[in-house]
Motif scaffolding. Sequence first.
Motif, PDB file in Angstrom:
ATOM      1  N   VAL A 105       0.781  -1.246   0.095  1.00 53.89           N
ATOM      2  CA  VAL A 105       0.111  -0.020  -0.151  1.00 53.89           C
ATOM      3  C   VAL A 105       0.961   1.109   0.008  1.00 53.89           C
ATOM      4  CG1 VAL A 105      -1.868   1.197   1.389  1.00 53.89           C
ATOM      5  CG2 VAL A 105      -1.608  -1.270   1.120  1.00 53.89           C
ATOM      6  N   PRO A 106       0.661   2.193  -0.890  1.00 54.16           N
ATOM      7  CA  PRO A 106       1.429   3.537  -0.759  1.00 54.16           C
ATOM      8  C   PRO A 106       1.413   4.174   0.475  1.00 54.16           C
ATOM      9  CG  PRO A 106      -0.188   3.355  -2.830  1.00 54.16           C
ATOM     10  CD  PRO A 106      -0.377   2.235  -2.129  1.00 54.16           C
ATOM     11  N   THR A 107       2.418   4.714   1.031  1.00 55.82           N
ATOM     12  CA  THR A 107       2.496   5.200   2.422  1.00 55.82           C
ATOM     13  C   THR A 107       1.369   6.556   2.334  1.00 55.82           C
ATOM     14  OG1 THR A 107       4.676   4.590   2.510  1.00 55.82           O
ATOM     15  CG2 THR A 107       3.982   6.480   4.007  1.00 55.82           C
ATOM     16  N   THR A 108       1.220   7.317   1.362  1.00 55.57           N
ATOM     17  CA  THR A 108       0.492   8.482   1.426  1.00 55.57           C
ATOM     18  C   THR A 108      -0.729   8.013   1.458  1.00 55.57           C
ATOM     19  OG1 THR A 108       0.527   8.609  -0.955  1.00 55.57           O
ATOM     20  CG2 THR A 108       1.883  10.144   0.537  1.00 55.57           C
ATOM     21  N   LEU A 109      -1.423   6.808   0.758  1.00 56.60           N
ATOM     22  CA  LEU A 109      -2.591   6.397   0.891  1.00 56.60           C
ATOM     23  C   LEU A 109      -3.089   5.828   2.441  1.00 56.60           C
ATOM     24  CD1 LEU A 109      -5.559   5.148  -0.200  1.00 56.60           C
ATOM     25  CD2 LEU A 109      -4.255   3.120  -0.951  1.00 56.60           C
ATOM     26  N   LEU A 110      -1.962   5.240   2.757  1.00 62.80           N
ATOM     27  CA  LEU A 110      -2.228   4.814   4.406  1.00 62.80           C
ATOM     28  C   LEU A 110      -2.503   5.629   5.457  1.00 62.80           C
ATOM     29  CD1 LEU A 110      -2.264   2.064   5.810  1.00 62.80           C
ATOM     30  CD2 LEU A 110       0.240   2.236   6.041  1.00 62.80           C
ATOM     31  N   VAL A 111      -1.753   6.806   5.077  1.00 65.10           N
ATOM     32  CA  VAL A 111      -1.761   7.886   6.025  1.00 65.10           C
ATOM     33  C   VAL A 111      -3.233   8.464   5.865  1.00 65.10           C
ATOM     34  CG1 VAL A 111      -0.972  10.264   6.643  1.00 65.10           C
ATOM     35  CG2 VAL A 111       0.753   8.418   6.231  1.00 65.10           C
ATOM     36  N   PHE A 112      -3.752   8.748   4.719  1.00 64.35           N
ATOM     37  CA  PHE A 112      -4.878   9.385   4.405  1.00 64.35           C
ATOM     38  C   PHE A 112      -5.983   8.393   5.222  1.00 64.35           C
ATOM     39  CE2 PHE A 112      -8.720  10.037   1.865  1.00 64.35           C
ATOM     40  CZ  PHE A 112      -8.760  11.339   1.925  1.00 64.35           C
ATOM     41  N   LEU A 113      -5.892   7.170   4.995  1.00 63.30           N
ATOM     42  CA  LEU A 113      -6.911   6.213   5.234  1.00 63.30           C
ATOM     43  C   LEU A 113      -6.844   6.383   6.968  1.00 63.30           C
ATOM     44  CD1 LEU A 113      -6.823   3.312   2.888  1.00 63.30           C
ATOM     45  CD2 LEU A 113      -8.589   4.966   2.971  1.00 63.30           C
ATOM     46  N   LEU A 114      -5.702   6.470   7.573  1.00 62.81           N
ATOM     47  CA  LEU A 114      -5.371   6.361   8.928  1.00 62.81           C
ATOM     48  C   LEU A 114      -6.225   7.693   9.436  1.00 62.81           C
ATOM     49  CD1 LEU A 114      -2.312   4.723   9.553  1.00 62.81           C
ATOM     50  CD2 LEU A 114      -4.424   3.762  10.061  1.00 62.81           C
ATOM     51  N   TRP A 115      -5.893   8.746   8.895  1.00 62.67           N
ATOM     52  CA  TRP A 115      -6.348  10.124   9.351  1.00 62.67           C
ATOM     53  C   TRP A 115      -7.830  10.211   9.157  1.00 62.67           C
ATOM     54  CZ3 TRP A 115      -5.127  13.593  12.666  1.00 62.67           C
ATOM     55  CH2 TRP A 115      -5.833  15.038  12.415  1.00 62.67           C
ATOM     56  N   SER A 116      -8.443   9.615   7.924  1.00 70.94           N
ATOM     57  CA  SER A 116      -9.983   9.613   7.919  1.00 70.94           C
ATOM     58  C   SER A 116     -10.364   8.733   9.096  1.00 70.94           C
ATOM     59  CB  SER A 116     -10.214   9.001   6.432  1.00 70.94           C
ATOM     60  OG  SER A 116      -9.478   9.722   5.479  1.00 70.94           O
ATOM     61  N   LEU A 117     -10.003   7.836   9.302  1.00 70.66           N
ATOM     62  CA  LEU A 117     -10.375   6.716  10.452  1.00 70.66           C
ATOM     63  C   LEU A 117     -10.306   7.529  11.633  1.00 70.66           C
ATOM     64  CD1 LEU A 117     -11.421   4.105  11.446  1.00 70.66           C
ATOM     65  CD2 LEU A 117      -9.186   3.307  11.434  1.00 70.66           C
ATOM     66  N   ALA A 118      -9.257   8.509  11.984  1.00 72.06           N
ATOM     67  CA  ALA A 118      -9.189   8.955  13.233  1.00 72.06           C
ATOM     68  C   ALA A 118     -10.346  10.216  13.522  1.00 72.06           C
ATOM     69  CB  ALA A 118      -7.612   9.816  13.429  1.00 72.06           C
ATOM     70  N   SER A 119     -10.575  10.842  12.395  1.00 70.39           N
ATOM     71  CA  SER A 119     -11.818  11.851  12.153  1.00 70.39           C
ATOM     72  C   SER A 119     -13.000  11.247  12.663  1.00 70.39           C
ATOM     73  CB  SER A 119     -11.709  12.619  10.925  1.00 70.39           C
ATOM     74  OG  SER A 119     -12.532  11.547  10.076  1.00 70.39           O
ATOM     75  N   VAL A 120     -13.351   9.907  12.854  1.00 70.26           N
ATOM     76  CA  VAL A 120     -14.582   9.330  13.360  1.00 70.26           C
ATOM     77  C   VAL A 120     -14.680   9.663  14.679  1.00 70.26           C
ATOM     78  CG1 VAL A 120     -15.735   7.135  13.938  1.00 70.26           C
ATOM     79  CG2 VAL A 120     -14.526   7.456  11.810  1.00 70.26           C
ATOM     80  N   PHE A 121     -13.475   9.911  15.482  1.00 72.52           N
ATOM     81  CA  PHE A 121     -13.638  10.151  16.972  1.00 72.52           C
ATOM     82  C   PHE A 121     -14.168  11.669  17.264  1.00 72.52           C
ATOM     83  CE2 PHE A 121     -10.568   6.566  16.801  1.00 72.52           C
ATOM     84  CZ  PHE A 121     -11.252   5.712  17.733  1.00 72.52           C
ATOM     85  N   TRP A 122     -14.022  12.619  16.227  1.00 74.82           N
ATOM     86  CA  TRP A 122     -14.692  13.920  16.594  1.00 74.82           C
ATOM     87  C   TRP A 122     -15.862  14.107  15.359  1.00 74.82           C
ATOM     88  CZ3 TRP A 122      -9.402  13.287  15.102  1.00 74.82           C
ATOM     89  CH2 TRP A 122      -8.967  13.435  14.025  1.00 74.82           C
ATOM     90  N   SER A 123     -16.280  13.087  14.933  1.00 74.18           N
ATOM     91  CA  SER A 123     -17.426  13.443  13.915  1.00 74.18           C
ATOM     92  C   SER A 123     -18.719  13.670  14.694  1.00 74.18           C
ATOM     93  CB  SER A 123     -17.339  12.234  12.775  1.00 74.18           C
ATOM     94  OG  SER A 123     -18.758  12.239  12.092  1.00 74.18           O
ATOM     95  N   PRO A 124     -19.623  14.293  14.010  1.00 72.07           N
ATOM     96  CA  PRO A 124     -20.983  14.515  14.620  1.00 72.07           C
ATOM     97  C   PRO A 124     -21.574  13.290  14.721  1.00 72.07           C
ATOM     98  CG  PRO A 124     -20.902  15.413  12.438  1.00 72.07           C
ATOM     99  CD  PRO A 124     -19.492  15.185  12.658  1.00 72.07           C
ATOM    100  N   ASP A 125     -21.507  12.279  13.925  1.00 68.81           N
ATOM    101  CA  ASP A 125     -22.051  11.107  13.986  1.00 68.81           C
ATOM    102  C   ASP A 125     -21.256  10.087  13.639  1.00 68.81           C
ATOM    103  OD1 ASP A 125     -23.575   8.664  13.590  1.00 68.81           O
ATOM    104  OD2 ASP A 125     -25.092   9.742  12.598  1.00 68.81           O
ATOM    105  N   ALA A 126     -20.423   9.407  14.842  1.00 68.60           N
ATOM    106  CA  ALA A 126     -19.462   8.513  14.608  1.00 68.60           C
ATOM    107  C   ALA A 126     -19.729   7.284  13.828  1.00 68.60           C
ATOM    108  CB  ALA A 126     -18.961   8.043  16.106  1.00 68.60           C
ATOM    109  N   GLY A 127     -21.164   6.718  14.013  1.00 66.66           N
ATOM    110  CA  GLY A 127     -21.578   5.605  13.379  1.00 66.66           C
ATOM    111  C   GLY A 127     -21.628   5.873  11.856  1.00 66.66           C
ATOM    112  N   ALA A 128     -22.161   6.858  11.426  1.00 71.02           N
ATOM    113  CA  ALA A 128     -22.241   7.190  10.316  1.00 71.02           C
ATOM    114  C   ALA A 128     -20.855   7.288   9.390  1.00 71.02           C
ATOM    115  CB  ALA A 128     -23.281   8.312   9.832  1.00 71.02           C
ATOM    116  N   SER A 129     -20.381   8.219  10.195  1.00 73.81           N
ATOM    117  CA  SER A 129     -18.839   8.259   9.648  1.00 73.81           C
ATOM    118  C   SER A 129     -17.998   7.055   9.639  1.00 73.81           C
ATOM    119  CB  SER A 129     -18.311   9.283  10.596  1.00 73.81           C
ATOM    120  OG  SER A 129     -16.908   9.733  10.055  1.00 73.81           O
ATOM    121  N   LEU A 130     -18.151   6.267  10.486  1.00 76.13           N
ATOM    122  CA  LEU A 130     -17.400   4.935  10.361  1.00 76.13           C
ATOM    123  C   LEU A 130     -17.826   4.080   9.280  1.00 76.13           C
ATOM    124  CD1 LEU A 130     -15.318   2.966  11.835  1.00 76.13           C
ATOM    125  CD2 LEU A 130     -16.965   2.279  12.968  1.00 76.13           C
ATOM    126  N   ALA A 131     -19.311   4.172   9.055  1.00 74.90           N
ATOM    127  CA  ALA A 131     -19.740   3.520   7.959  1.00 74.90           C
ATOM    128  C   ALA A 131     -19.056   4.106   6.520  1.00 74.90           C
ATOM    129  CB  ALA A 131     -21.271   3.555   7.801  1.00 74.90           C
TER     130      ALA A 131
END
Length: 442
Positions: free
Chosen positions: A76-102
């Motif tokens: 997996v390209p490093t930048t893709l992995l970092v982007f996906l990890l940061w997107s996953l981390a954003s679930v924790f401050w999303s207004p709807d964690a469940g919808a954001s995770l989905a």
Amino acid sequence: MRAIDRRGGAWLGELLGSADFARVFTVAVLTSIAGTHAIESIAGRATLVTIIAAECLIAVAVLVVRRRELSLLRLVPTTLLVFLLWSLASVFWSPDAGASLARWVSTAAIALLAVTIGHIRDTLQTVRAVGDVARLLLLVSLGLEVLAGVIFDMPFPFLGIRGDIAHLGPIQGVFGTRNMLGFFSVIALVTFAIELRTRSVRTGLAVASIALATGMALLSASPTVFVLVVAVAAVAGVLYLVRKLPLERRTPVQWSLAGVAAIGGIAAYVQRAQIIDLLGAADDLSMRTELWRLMEFYVRRQPVQGWGWFGPWDLRESPFAVINYLLGERHTTALNAFMDVLLQLGWAGVAVFAAFFVFTFARSWLDASRRRAAVHAWTPLMVAALAVVSVFESFTLFGIGWLLLVVCAVRAGQSRSWRERLGSRTAEPTLPSSPGGHSQAG
């Protein structure tokens, strides 16, 4: 019984690891992702989710079967992995964690399919698969438009087809919007041109395919088509000239071209109003400007981390619902991939997403300029088209745009990755032994 189980397992492993299965899998994935709108409109969202989930399970099985062929460092390209990890981390401050995770799972699922395709198919095989799927979907789109606009003279609302082909457009085909059809037609046009140059299909078929893609792009009446075609043609022309230069002159010329491209991009951004007005899209610019102005209010409130990853907007969630309420519209994206990332992932997300684009284009460009075969031009041309369309739409954050971007990133990383050079440096050389038992550097 155990012997039977072993034979069955061996048969399944051979099937999943075969070239024929890889070709069928690639075509199936491209068709389902590019035809997302049609599948969901006809069979429902549950069917679409089931198809993609099944393809992801198959993708994991294929990667497991082929694990000896793969390198974990280059998977997996490093930048893709970092982007996906940061997107996953954003679930924790999303207004709807469940919808954001989905939504994140959906983004990661398409990335998984793209990574698998990138590792089991080479560039020419990928071009052939994209070409076959593009011919099918464009022909189906044209047929349905003729049925709706000429033969039955009635719209097909369940597919979003208005039947305006008798008036020379705009048409939508099976893609839901004219802009998506226009974007896909340009992608198809690039692919068909590469097929013609590499002679991977019959000349007559390639020429007919180019005519089909050109006609569908024009009938879409999308204001972004002209810009996309000009940008891709410019990149193709520059790449052709660079490949004609002697090796010792390529590096300084390419740095100069990078500087010119950066200045040109800044100038185009400063003169964007005049450019859009020239294209006859002044009303569209006004609408986008108002949309981005409202988005900036929310960006200032959470500038670094954003509001959480959703990809296409969830119209029930804040801030998307509030923005649409104030505008009196039903926007499902920010009409700009970078603005969407800024709203959802903040400036940190924009930095990673931009780096993802830059590294993918740079690696694919360097590879294409170094290798003579025309097929290697497909990746940088595709990335250029995806980068340009990201200024006007958010297609590269989901669906076929996201799939193609990740495929290009994986293909580019196969030959221009720092991890490949690291692996070659750390690997111990194997030297043949002389009859006397001493090593020799043959």
